[in-house]
Structure formats: C-alpha cells, structure tokens
Design a protein around this motif. Structure first.
Motif, PDB file in Angstrom:
ATOM      1  N   SER A 154       0.716  -1.223   0.008  1.00 63.00           N
ATOM      2  CA  SER A 154      -0.032  -0.001   0.063  1.00 63.00           C
ATOM      3  C   SER A 154       0.701   1.131   0.119  1.00 63.00           C
ATOM      4  O   SER A 154       0.269   2.493  -0.390  1.00 63.00           O
ATOM      5  N   LYS A 155       2.178   1.083   0.168  1.00 66.72           N
ATOM      6  CA  LYS A 155       3.057   2.209   0.275  1.00 66.72           C
ATOM      7  C   LYS A 155       3.420   2.462  -0.984  1.00 66.72           C
ATOM      8  O   LYS A 155       4.114   3.870  -1.377  1.00 66.72           O
ATOM      9  N   ASN A 156       3.179   1.666  -2.144  1.00 64.80           N
ATOM     10  CA  ASN A 156       3.324   2.138  -3.702  1.00 64.80           C
ATOM     11  C   ASN A 156       2.132   2.920  -3.983  1.00 64.80           C
ATOM     12  O   ASN A 156       0.967   2.227  -3.956  1.00 64.80           O
ATOM     13  N   LYS A 157       2.455   4.076  -4.774  1.00 62.92           N
ATOM     14  CA  LYS A 157       1.225   4.792  -5.065  1.00 62.92           C
ATOM     15  C   LYS A 157       1.260   4.563  -6.704  1.00 62.92           C
ATOM     16  O   LYS A 157       2.153   5.104  -7.423  1.00 62.92           O
ATOM     17  N   PHE A 192      10.632   4.111 -13.107  1.00 67.87           N
ATOM     18  CA  PHE A 192      11.287   5.360 -13.074  1.00 67.87           C
ATOM     19  C   PHE A 192      10.214   6.271 -12.361  1.00 67.87           C
ATOM     20  O   PHE A 192      10.223   7.343 -12.734  1.00 67.87           O
ATOM     21  N   ALA A 193       9.357   5.661 -11.948  1.00 64.07           N
ATOM     22  CA  ALA A 193       8.357   6.598 -10.935  1.00 64.07           C
ATOM     23  C   ALA A 193       9.057   7.452  -9.959  1.00 64.07           C
ATOM     24  O   ALA A 193      10.150   6.737  -9.546  1.00 64.07           O
ATOM     25  N   PRO A 194       8.496   8.502  -9.591  1.00 65.61           N
ATOM     26  CA  PRO A 194       8.951   9.312  -8.555  1.00 65.61           C
ATOM     27  C   PRO A 194       9.366   8.394  -7.380  1.00 65.61           C
ATOM     28  O   PRO A 194       8.565   7.786  -6.966  1.00 65.61           O
ATOM     29  N   VAL A 195      10.424   8.489  -6.624  1.00 69.90           N
ATOM     30  CA  VAL A 195      10.794   7.602  -5.539  1.00 69.90           C
ATOM     31  C   VAL A 195       9.822   8.144  -4.321  1.00 69.90           C
ATOM     32  O   VAL A 195       9.501   6.874  -3.556  1.00 69.90           O
ATOM     33  N   ASP A 196       9.126   8.948  -4.245  1.00 70.49           N
ATOM     34  CA  ASP A 196       8.191   9.129  -3.101  1.00 70.49           C
ATOM     35  C   ASP A 196       6.913   8.432  -3.376  1.00 70.49           C
ATOM     36  O   ASP A 196       5.984   8.360  -2.492  1.00 70.49           O
ATOM     37  N   GLN A 197       6.813   7.604  -4.453  1.00 70.80           N
ATOM     38  CA  GLN A 197       5.637   6.940  -4.789  1.00 70.80           C
ATOM     39  C   GLN A 197       6.143   5.550  -4.627  1.00 70.80           C
ATOM     40  O   GLN A 197       5.291   4.417  -4.981  1.00 70.80           O
ATOM     41  N   GLY A 199       7.242   3.682  -2.105  1.00 74.17           N
ATOM     42  CA  GLY A 199       7.962   3.309  -0.489  1.00 74.17           C
ATOM     43  C   GLY A 199       7.742   1.651  -0.291  1.00 74.17           C
ATOM     44  O   GLY A 199       8.422   1.215   0.196  1.00 74.17           O
ATOM     45  N   GLY A 200       6.595   1.040  -0.977  1.00 75.63           N
ATOM     46  CA  GLY A 200       6.632  -0.141  -0.702  1.00 75.63           C
ATOM     47  C   GLY A 200       7.665  -1.137  -1.242  1.00 75.63           C
ATOM     48  O   GLY A 200       8.245  -1.963  -0.474  1.00 75.63           O
ATOM     49  N   TYR A 201       7.971  -0.641  -2.502  1.00 74.76           N
ATOM     50  CA  TYR A 201       9.280  -1.541  -3.099  1.00 74.76           C
ATOM     51  C   TYR A 201      10.410  -0.920  -2.358  1.00 74.76           C
ATOM     52  O   TYR A 201      11.289  -2.038  -2.067  1.00 74.76           O
ATOM     53  N   MET A 202      10.659   0.206  -1.931  1.00 76.71           N
ATOM     54  CA  MET A 202      11.965   0.436  -1.192  1.00 76.71           C
ATOM     55  C   MET A 202      12.158  -0.094  -0.048  1.00 76.71           C
ATOM     56  O   MET A 202      13.253  -0.525   0.356  1.00 76.71           O
ATOM     57  N   GLN A 203      11.037  -0.422   0.773  1.00 79.17           N
ATOM     58  CA  GLN A 203      10.987  -1.163   2.048  1.00 79.17           C
ATOM     59  C   GLN A 203      11.393  -2.592   1.764  1.00 79.17           C
ATOM     60  O   GLN A 203      12.318  -3.138   2.496  1.00 79.17           O
ATOM     61  N   LEU A 204      10.632  -3.256   0.602  1.00 79.56           N
ATOM     62  CA  LEU A 204      10.947  -4.583   0.483  1.00 79.56           C
ATOM     63  C   LEU A 204      12.426  -4.646  -0.063  1.00 79.56           C
ATOM     64  O   LEU A 204      13.143  -5.510   0.493  1.00 79.56           O
TER      65      LEU A 204
END
Length: 966
Positions: free
Chosen positions: A73-76, A531-536, A538-543
């Motif tokens: 859900s943290k992925n927009k 290449f989506a903006p990093v603030d969108q 979050g889910g992938y970054m956490q994973l």
C-alpha cells in the motif's frame, strides 16, 4: 481436553518435505545417527558459522500476505505516461491465469531435454516467428534479458564480426533511452570500445567505426527514416543495430526492410506487466548469415526418431560450457516465461487485433497532440507513434504539480515534457491530460477539442505495407475457449515440477510456493513504472531494504546490489566491481583471473567480457582445486592478479577443506575472491561466502531463493560485496543509486527484475533463520540419501574426506560406453520412467550430476532411485549380451504413446518394458510427445520460425539416422 489457542502453521513444514519418521529412515540408510552428525561429517568445522542467522522470526503464510499488503500500500500506482521503454499493459486473463500463475508453466526447467519440453518449445518458436514477422529479419532467438542488455549484446556481436580489427568506435544515437546508453558504456569499457554519442543526421561515419545503433521510434518519440544512414554505414562496412518498439512495428516499416543488420527491443508491451522493471523478454533478430554469432537460445525445427516434426534448442555448440572464454556472450538465463506470455499475446489477439491496439494507441497520441497544439503548446515531433514531446517553457513546474494532483506521471526534461500513450490509455485519460495543460494556461477544455477520429502522422514512406503473423497459429485462437485449449494442449507436452522431481545438479529445482508467487500479480507491484518518482515507491523501497539486509546477513557481506537480473549477469557485475576497485587504486595492470578447470562455462565467458585474461588452475584427482598449482599461479602472476573465481561447494559437489587457505593465498597477492553462488543451497545458515573469505558473490535467486525457472527464465543474480567494494556497486543513469564510485548499469532497470524479488523476500520471511538453516541441512541429507542408495550401482565421482557429498553428487556413467551406452541414453530413458534427467555431462563429460533439494519427500527420492537402479539393470543386460546392443530400451528411448500403440512392434523387448518399466509408472505415466530428436538434422536444415504445416513434409530421403552425442 486442553485446547492450544497459540498454534500457528509453519511454512517450513510445507517447504521441507521429509518429516521426522522419514528423516530417521533416511539417516539409517546414510549411516548417520542424526542430521547434526551428517552435517559435521560434510561441512568443514573451520568454515561453520558460530552463531545462528540474525533474521526476523518466521511468519506464517497468512501473516506474510497480510503484512505484505501493508507494504504494498506504500506504493502509489499513478497512471504512467513516462514511457522510455516501459508501458502499462492489459494482461489477457486467460494468459495470466493459465501461464503466469500456472506451475505447469513456471516450474519447468530450460528445455535441454527437448522430448519432454515440446510445449514450451512451440510457444518459444511462436515468439521467434512473431519477432521475425514484425522486424522483417531472418533469424531470431528465444529472448534476452532486457532491451538495454540486448542492445549491448548487439554492439558486441558487431564488434566480434568486424573485418577491420583496428576499428574501435561505435556510433550511438543520442536518442537511445538513457538506460541503454548506460549499459553500452559498461560493456564497451573493458574492450576499449569508444562510444561516439551524437545525432545520426549530422554524424560523420568513419573507417574506424565498426557499428552504429539507433532507436526506432527515437527516445523523444520522433520517427526517423534511417534508410540513408544505414546505406552510408554499409558503404564503410558499418553494421546497424536498431532498437525498435515492437508495438510500433505493427504500423511502421520493419527495420529489416530498410537496411538494419540487427534489431533488438523489449516485448514488455505484449501483455507483460511493468513490474517496476521486470522481468521482461527482450528480442534479438538478425540476418541468417550471423546465426552462429548471435547470443542467446535459438529454437529450431527438426525431426524425431520416427521422422516426425519436433523442436529443440539449435546450434548448441555456442553454449558457454563448450566455448568458455571464446564464447560471444555469457548468457545462460533467458526470459522464457515472459517470451511465452508475449508470444501468446500475439496468438490471442492475432494480426488484426494487434493492429487495432496499435492504431488506437497511435490515434490517442495524435488526438492529444492536436488538442495541445490548439492550446498553443509547441509540439517538437511532427511524426511519432505513441510519444509526443511538448515544449512548455516555464510551465513545467505547474504542469508537474497539477499532474501529481491527478495521480499522473509524465516524463520531464527541463522545459520539455514527453508523454507516452499505451494500451491502457482511454479517451477520458486524454481529456484529463488536456484539462491539466489547459488549466496551467488559465484555460479550460472548452478552449480546445479532443477529436475521436484523427489521421496518422506516420510518414507515408514509413507506413507498414508488408504482411505479418500470417501463420495459422496467429489466426486461430481468438476466443477464450480456443485460447485456453491451445495453452493447455502445449502444457500437457511438458514435464514440470507438477509431475515429478527434477534432480538437476547446480540448478536447484525446489518448491516455488504459491504464497511466494501470489503477490507478483498485485497491481501495487505489477503496475509500477521503474522510473516512477521515489516518493511513490515506498513499498518497493521497504522490500528492497529488507531483502538487502537479509541477504547481507545470509552471505556475511556488507551490502547487496539487486540490479543484475540473471546469474551470469551477476558474475559479470561482480567482476566489473572488482575491476573498478583495482583501477581506483591505480592497479590498472591487475587483469589476471584464476579459474579452476571445473568451473561453469559462464565463469570464463564473464571474465573475458570484463576484459580479464584467464589462467586455468588444475583440479586434483579428487576433484578439488590443486592448491599447489593455485599457489604457483598466484605467485607467478602476483603483480597482475585481479581475482579468483571459485564455486563453493565445488562444482564437483564437495565442500573443499582447503577453501580458506585458497582465499588467503589470493589475498596475499593482492587479489580478490569472487564466489559463484550457484551452490548457496548448501551454505545458507551453515556457512557463508564472507566467512569462507570471499569478497564478492552472486546469488541465483532462481535456485536457492525460490524464484521459479519458468522454462528457462526469469532469473535474478544480485551480488553481495565486502565493505571495501560497496562504493563500486552498479549505479543507474535514470534513477539515482548513490554508491559513491558506482560502475555504470548492468541492467536496464535500477533494481533488475524487481517484481520477482518479492518471491525471495517471501521465502526468507516465511522460513525464518531456523527454517533456512534446516532447508540447507535437508538438502544435504536428501543428497546423501540418494548417494547411499545409488553408489553401489553408479560410481560417485567425488566425495569429501568422510565420504559425504554436499547437496549434489556426480554419478559416473563413462564405463557404460564400452557396451555402447552413452550418458544421453540414460537421460532419455529416464523420461520413460517419468523423470527429467539430472544435469548431463557437466562438469565432467559422461556423467550426471544429481541434486534433489530439500523440498522432495523420501518416497519421491525413492521413486527416482528405483528408476536409476532399474536403468542400471537394463545397462547390465546390454553389457552381458542379454539385450541387443542397438535395439534396447535405452537406445530407443524415449518411447511415445504413438510408438507403443502402433499396430507393429518390431523391437527385441516388449511394449511393457518400453513404456511401463516399473509398477508406479503405470499409475503415474507421463508420455513424451516426440521420440528422440535429431539435432544434426535440425542444425543442417535450420528452421527457426513456425513452418506452414502443409509445406513441412519430409521426403524419405531426407530422414537420416540421428547422430547423438553429449
């Protein structure tokens, strides 16, 4: 009765098959009092971990999916118009459910055993046919890793084919996607190739150029006519590679019709989700005269032992394990599963359906362009397919903010915005875009019109006129009923883990659990643009952060790069990191790599690609690295030593006890130790690459960490490195990955095939530290159980000091040759028993390498052992003269249902012996769909596209006796 309210099911018990009773039965056969005793006899004490893995407690399957939903859900998931090689798609449900989500397709192995792989071979032949038709070329392979690396492979193929050996310059259009240029820089540097990046319209082509590459349509969306550029290049012996958008080729003149020598690209647009970068099947097509230089796998048409139509992988002499450092590529993994999906997308829609999709995409782009022109925006490309470039002056910030308010992502380049329309774009979406652009000018939608009927802007001389996808396979299966039946008809021809264990040494065909696979198709993961903006994201970054930390703990390293999207690409990335480290220290002369003679062929191929010189180190009679020879070589090349490439446990399936000393010798002379992670399934939780002394290690996530093989791909090959190498981990041209001194990208997407990293994340999270360690223990137990059952029938080639193997073993079949029985006969005969052969003739010719994995229960191990023992008795019958030397079940294997049910049976053995050699086979019969394939015939009459069935008839004089070899 007291009730237990705290019970939670353990995933470990689902993944590791043997239960307590089976464990005791196996230990009795193995001759060990406990699993701990067996491990002590197998894994040298001095490399054992002193503490358990420091990982989170295992989660249940239910808990994992619940928690991952929160992460997801943290992925927009904004509507993406970014393009740049990645586009949202509509995945036909019949393909998603029956291929992508179907273990009958995703658990298959690479089709080296063609007789039980005819379904996916046909699907891949469809893919090749589709590529050839759309590109206008003559021969295509069955997929590469991604568009960027396919372009790099094309550059190197052009380099290897150059007639002027002094030519070192490669022209690169500035309109290539930036990630592709980044990879070209990576691949060019070790060979001293100079990239001349510029405008194809003004570039001066010189005698020092060996090749050129352009994008079609260009990165800015414009459509250029490259025919004159190609002709000018050919006058100077310069070959041209075209990076083409496959959807556009439905409407555009194919590159093969105006002078391209090589055409590459991605088939992602054909029904494969973006998945934050992958996996996606790239295509590679060229002229037939270059077929023996083309990288990757080629599927070809041949005949079987009955003279009937059959398929197999063609031109296998190009494989790395044969050509080694002379190989033109280190490619081992393709993207078979994704190629199959893309090919099926073309089968399902057919030429007319694809044309309607392409026309709709193009029409919506024209409609948008016309509307923005009426709002007084300057359109920078007059001809385009799906991407328009808009000059917005100082309004870029306002448009950006308004687009985000509407949950849209556009592609921003200063005052220029590019917008890429895709298959999912609707007319209402175009109106939303126009409203945004109108609003920032103080206007409304009433100030313009969004037309529903528009004219093409593709120049007349570049509009496609040639036919495509004319074969019946693309013109038959358009209803879901027909498509479902076609997919199932191919699936039934293939043996997968749904049918039986696949005991492939060095390939680790273990359970790919359903729970691990489920999240891959969630929209929060599958529809994300890389290449989506990093603030969108979050889910992938956490994973990624969690997976990075977990894999670092498992390997003992400081950090990981998740970018390499195949094992061999991980090898290459690791070597390039080592190269960068030496160069940064001023040690440009360090370019010697020591490689044991037992190494997998991708090792020397990767080393050659990294610009290193290979020195082979001997192995002793026990299969171990000859330490004396290693020391001599290291001392001899001490000033030029870059690294050692070593696999652990060894490629021979043994925990070499001298490994720490070996690593110390390399470090003593200033070298680095690169460890091939192919055999990590015998390390996790018991030892680690860093503990042993390695500096770099790639991990085959499609082996140890449960990403399925998918019929030959996808795979993932992230690398872990020691602290001093972290700054050099791969960067990326589009997404900022700040490692300090990063090498250029090795993969098109910043985190490789990101969507399937979820699978390994799930596996580690659900197994936990104890489960992961037990998986390794049981992999070793299962292997030693098979060894104990078979060693009196087949000599086991190498063992450790206590007579134990690691997680795999090599069975020696060379002595059977005296009776005329080759190891390939054993491989084919196993099909009659319902099994896929173990790894054949690697790493030793005339042997099979067996790896059962921890996921197989005792009864399945016994079934395999019973089959191997029965085959040994059949061999003995030939040796003793009881069975005919040429007409026996082994030489004629596999036996098809057609052969068994024929009116005539002229063999010296009966039908039951042929088809039902053991009682269990009768109740669990898998029928090979063709007889033994004739590789020689297929290579001599190379056909790599779907032949018209009415034309594909064999004259009796053409059918030759098959020539079989290893």
């Amino acid at each position: 009765m007291t009730l237990n309210t705290t019970y939670e099911e353990k995933f470990e018990q689902r993944h590791i098959a043997p239960d307590a009773a089976e464990t005791q039965e196996m230990l009795k056969v193995v001759g060990a009092a406990s699993v701990d005793e067996l491990i002590a006899q197998t894994v040298p004490e001095k490399i054992r971990l002193k503490a358990p893995l420091n990982l989170p407690k295992a989660k249940s399957e239910f808990a994992y999916l619940r928690d991952l939903k929160q992460t997801a859900s943290k992925n927009k998931v904004f509507k993406s118009y970014i393009g740049q090689g990645y586009y949202d798609v509509i995945v036909p449900g019949v393909i998603q459910r029956n291929i992508l989500e179907n273990p009958g397709w995703y658990t298959q192995y690479t089709p080296y055993q063609a007789e039980i792989a005819q379904g996916r071979l046909q699907a891949l032949l469809n893919f090749q046919t589709m590529v050839l038709d759309l590109t206008g070329m003559e021969i295509a392979n069955a997929s590469l890793l991604d568009e960027g690396t396919a372009a790099a492979e094309a550059m190197f193929m052009q380099y290897s084919l150059r007639k002027n050996q002094s030519a070192k310059t490669f022209f690169v259009s500035k309109e290539l996607f930036p990630q592709t240029i980044d990879i070209l820089k990576t691949r060019a540097e070790p060979y001293g190739i100079e990239l001349q990046i510029g405008d194809h319209e003004t570039a001066e082509l010189t005698d020092n150029m060996f090749g050129a590459i352009v994008q079609y349509p260009a990165g800015n969306g414009a459509i250029y006519n490259y025919a004159d550029f190609a002709a000018k290049g050919h006058e100077k012996g310069i070959k041209l590679t075209v990076v083409a958008d496959i959807m556009s080729l439905i409407l555009l003149t194919p590159p093969g019709e105006w002078g391209a020598d090589i055409v590459v690209g991605s088939t992602q647009r054909f029904g494969v989700p973006m998945g934050f970068g992958g996996p996606h099947a790239a295509f590679f097509a060229t002229k037939e005269e270059y077929k023996r230089s083309m990288p990757g796998r080629i599927i070809g048409v041949t005949i079987d032992s009955a003279g009937d139509y059959a398929l197999r992988m063609a031109l296998q002499t190009r494989e790395q394990h044969i050509r080694r450092d002379k190989a033109t590529s280190n490619i081992c993994t393709a993207q078979a599963l994704l190629a199959i999906m893309a090919g099926m997308y073309a089968v399902y829609h057919g030429p007319q359906g694809l044309k309607l999709i392409a026309e709709r995409v193009h029409g919506l782009a024209v409609s948008l362009s016309d509307a923005l022109s009426k709002l007084d925006y300057t359109l920078l490309n007059q001809s385009y397919f799906d991407t328009i470039a808009v000059e917005v002056g100082n309004l870029a910030g306002s448009i950006h903010a308004e687009a985000l308010n509407n949950e849209l992502n556009l592609n921003y380049h200063g005052s220029v915005i590019t917008i890429s329309v895709d298959e999912t774009t609707q007319p209402e979406d175009i109106k939303t875009l126009v409203k945004i652009f109108a609003k920032v000018k103080g206007k409304t939608l009433n100030d313009t019109t969004v037309e529903t009927e528009v004219e093409t802007v593709i120049p007349a001389d570049l509009q496609r006129t040639s036919a495509y996808l004319t074969h019946p396979v693309f013109n038959t299966h358009h209803s879901e009923h027909e498509m479902l039946r076609y997919i199932k008809s191919l699936e039934t021809k293939d043996l997968s883990l749904c049918h039986s264990m696949i005991a492939l040494g060095s390939c680790t065909m273990k359970l790919n659990a359903t729970t691990e696979m489920v999240p891959v198709t969630w929209a929060e993961f599958s529809r994300m643009h890389p290449f989506a903006p990093v603030d969108q994201t979050g889910g992938y970054m956490q994973l990624f952060d969690e997976l990075n930390r977990w894999l670092s703990e498992i390997t003992g390293f400081a950090a990981m790069s998740l970018q390499p999207n195949a094992g061999a690409q991980g090898e290459y990335a690791g070597l390039m990191v080592i190269r960068a480290y030496h160069h940064d220290r001023g040690d440009h002369h360090r370019n010697i790599v020591l490689i044991p003679s037992s190494a997998h062929g991708t090792n020397p191929a990767s080393a050659a690609m990294a610009g290193m010189k290979i020195v082979v180190v001997k192995c002793d009679e026990n299969g171990n690295i000859d330490v004396a020879d290693l020391k001599a070589r290291a001392e001899q090349y001490k000033d030029e030593l870059s690294c050692l490439m070593v696999t652990y446990p060894s490629t021979h399936g043994v925990f070499e006890e001298s490994i720490i000393e070996i690593c110390e010798v390399i470090h003593q002379y200033g070298g680095q130790v690169y460890m091939d992670g192919a055999n990590m399934n015998a390390q996790v939780g018991l030892t680690s690459p860093a503990t042993i002394g390695a500096d770099v290690c790639h991990l085959n996530l499609h082996k140890t960490f449960c990403i399925p093989h998918g019929g030959g791909g996808p795979g993932m090959g992230p690398i872990g490195v020691a602290k001093h190498l972290v700054p050099y981990l791969p960067g990326h041209a589009v997404v900022d990955i700040d490692n300090g001194k990063a090498i250029h990208a090795v993969s098109a997407a910043p985190w490789g095939s990101a969507s399937i990293l979820i699978i390994s994340h799930a596996y580690i999270a659900m197994m936990g530290p104890d489960g992961l360690t037990n998986a390794t223990r049981y992999a070793i137990l299962n292997a030693n159980y098979i060894k104990s059952r078979l060693e009196n029938h087949y000599p086991v080639l190498y063992t450790g000091s206590h007579g134990r193997c690691a997680h795999e073993m090599i069975l020696d079949c060379r002595s059977f040759k005296a009776a005329g029985i080759e190891v390939v006969d054993i491989a084919k005969r196993l099909m009659d028993y319902g099994f896929h052969a173990p790894t054949v003739s690697f790493p030793v010719a005339g042997t099979v390498m067996v790896e059962p994995t921890e996921s197989e229960p005792k009864h399945e191990l016994d079934r395999f052992c019973d089959a191997m023992i029965a085959i040994r008795k059949e061999i003995a019958s030939v040796e003793q003269g009881t069975s005919d030397k040429t007409d026996n079940p082994l030489k004629n294997a596999p036996h098809t249902m057609t052969a068994i049910s024929a009116d005539e049976w002229e063999h010296t053995y009966n039908r039951k012996t042929a088809a039902f050699p053991l009682p269990y086979v009768a109740t669990h019969k898998f029928w090979p769909s063709v007889g033994r394939v004739n590789d020689t015939y297929g290579d001599r009459t190379l056909i790599c596209s779907c032949p018209p069935l009415t034309e594909y008839e064999f004259e009796e004089s053409e059918v030759t006796t098959p020539e079989y070899g290893t």
